[in-house]
Motif scaffolding. Structure first.
Motif, short mmCIF file in Angstrom:
data_model
loop_
_atom_site.label_atom_id
_atom_site.label_comp_id
_atom_site.label_asym_id
_atom_site.label_seq_id
_atom_site.Cartn_x
_atom_site.Cartn_y
_atom_site.Cartn_z
N TYR A 284 26.53 25.29 46.45
CA TYR A 284 25.69 25.60 45.29
C TYR A 284 24.99 26.94 45.51
CZ TYR A 284 26.17 20.64 44.09
OH TYR A 284 26.66 19.41 43.76
N VAL A 285 25.05 27.80 44.53
CA VAL A 285 24.34 29.07 44.54
C VAL A 285 23.57 29.14 43.22
CG1 VAL A 285 24.51 31.58 44.70
CG2 VAL A 285 26.17 30.14 45.89
N ASP A 286 22.31 28.70 43.26
CA ASP A 286 21.50 28.66 42.05
C ASP A 286 20.02 28.59 42.43
OD1 ASP A 286 21.00 26.01 42.80
OD2 ASP A 286 22.42 25.19 41.38
N SER A 287 19.18 28.40 41.45
CA SER A 287 17.73 28.36 41.70
C SER A 287 17.18 26.93 41.72
CB SER A 287 16.99 29.18 40.65
OG SER A 287 17.25 28.65 39.37
N GLN A 288 18.05 25.93 41.67
CA GLN A 288 17.61 24.54 41.64
C GLN A 288 17.08 24.11 43.01
OE1 GLN A 288 17.60 23.01 38.75
NE2 GLN A 288 18.71 24.65 37.74
N ASP A 289 16.06 23.26 43.02
CA ASP A 289 15.56 22.70 44.28
C ASP A 289 16.42 21.55 44.78
OD1 ASP A 289 13.43 24.45 44.46
OD2 ASP A 289 11.99 23.08 43.54
N VAL A 290 17.06 20.83 43.86
CA VAL A 290 17.88 19.67 44.23
C VAL A 290 19.25 19.80 43.57
CG1 VAL A 290 18.10 17.16 44.15
CG2 VAL A 290 15.83 18.20 44.38
N LEU B 199 30.54 7.50 46.89
CA LEU B 199 29.78 8.31 47.85
C LEU B 199 28.91 9.30 47.09
CD1 LEU B 199 32.62 9.20 50.39
CD2 LEU B 199 30.79 7.52 50.71
N MET B 200 27.80 9.71 47.74
CA MET B 200 26.91 10.69 47.12
C MET B 200 26.43 11.66 48.18
SD MET B 200 23.53 9.98 44.88
CE MET B 200 22.75 11.28 43.96
N CYS B 201 26.24 12.91 47.77
CA CYS B 201 25.70 13.94 48.64
C CYS B 201 24.58 14.66 47.90
CB CYS B 201 26.80 14.92 49.03
SG CYS B 201 26.30 16.08 50.31
N THR B 202 23.45 14.83 48.58
CA THR B 202 22.29 15.49 47.98
C THR B 202 21.78 16.57 48.93
OG1 THR B 202 21.66 13.44 46.89
CG2 THR B 202 19.98 15.14 47.02
N THR B 203 21.44 17.72 48.38
CA THR B 203 20.82 18.79 49.15
C THR B 203 19.54 19.20 48.45
OG1 THR B 203 21.10 20.98 50.11
CG2 THR B 203 22.22 20.58 48.03
N MET B 204 18.48 19.42 49.23
CA MET B 204 17.18 19.79 48.66
C MET B 204 16.61 20.99 49.42
SD MET B 204 15.36 16.15 47.98
CE MET B 204 16.05 15.17 49.29
N THR B 205 16.16 21.99 48.68
CA THR B 205 15.51 23.15 49.26
C THR B 205 14.39 23.57 48.32
OG1 THR B 205 17.60 23.89 50.18
CG2 THR B 205 15.83 25.49 50.13
N HIS B 206 13.17 23.41 48.77
CA HIS B 206 12.03 23.80 47.93
C HIS B 206 11.56 25.21 48.31
CE1 HIS B 206 8.49 23.65 45.49
NE2 HIS B 206 7.76 23.98 46.55
#
Length: 86
Positions: A25-31, A44-51
């Motif tokens: 993902y290359v965007d401005s989303q936090d999640v 299955l699920m994959c989640t990435t979070m960056t605040h």
């Protein structure tokens, strides 16, 4: 041989499969998150979070995988959990 149509993989032979996906993902989303579905059921699920304190572009990668028995005719696909992802 497996068939791919509109992003859906249809299994031609029954057996044990290693199913995996990775999205960068290359965007401005936090999640950001995605799911791997088998026959339209979430598996299955994959989640990435960056605040970040401000609105900025972030680069995140998310990988998931697993082993599963599939029958001939089963369908596998990847789906983002949010509509506004690229």
């Amino acid at each position: 041989m497996e068939q791919v149509n509109d992003g859906v993989v249809t299994v031609s032979q029954p057996g044990i499969y290693f199913i995996y996906a990775q999205i960068n993902y290359v965007d401005s989303q936090d999640v950001n998150a995605f799911q791997i579905l088998v026959n339209d059921s979430e598996w299955l699920m994959c989640t990435t979070m960056t605040h970040t304190p401000g609105h900025t572009t972030k680069v995140n990668t998310c990988y998931t995988g697993g082993v599963r028995f599939l029958e001939a005719g089963d369908r596998v696909m990847v789906r983002n959990t949010d509509n506004d992802r690229y």
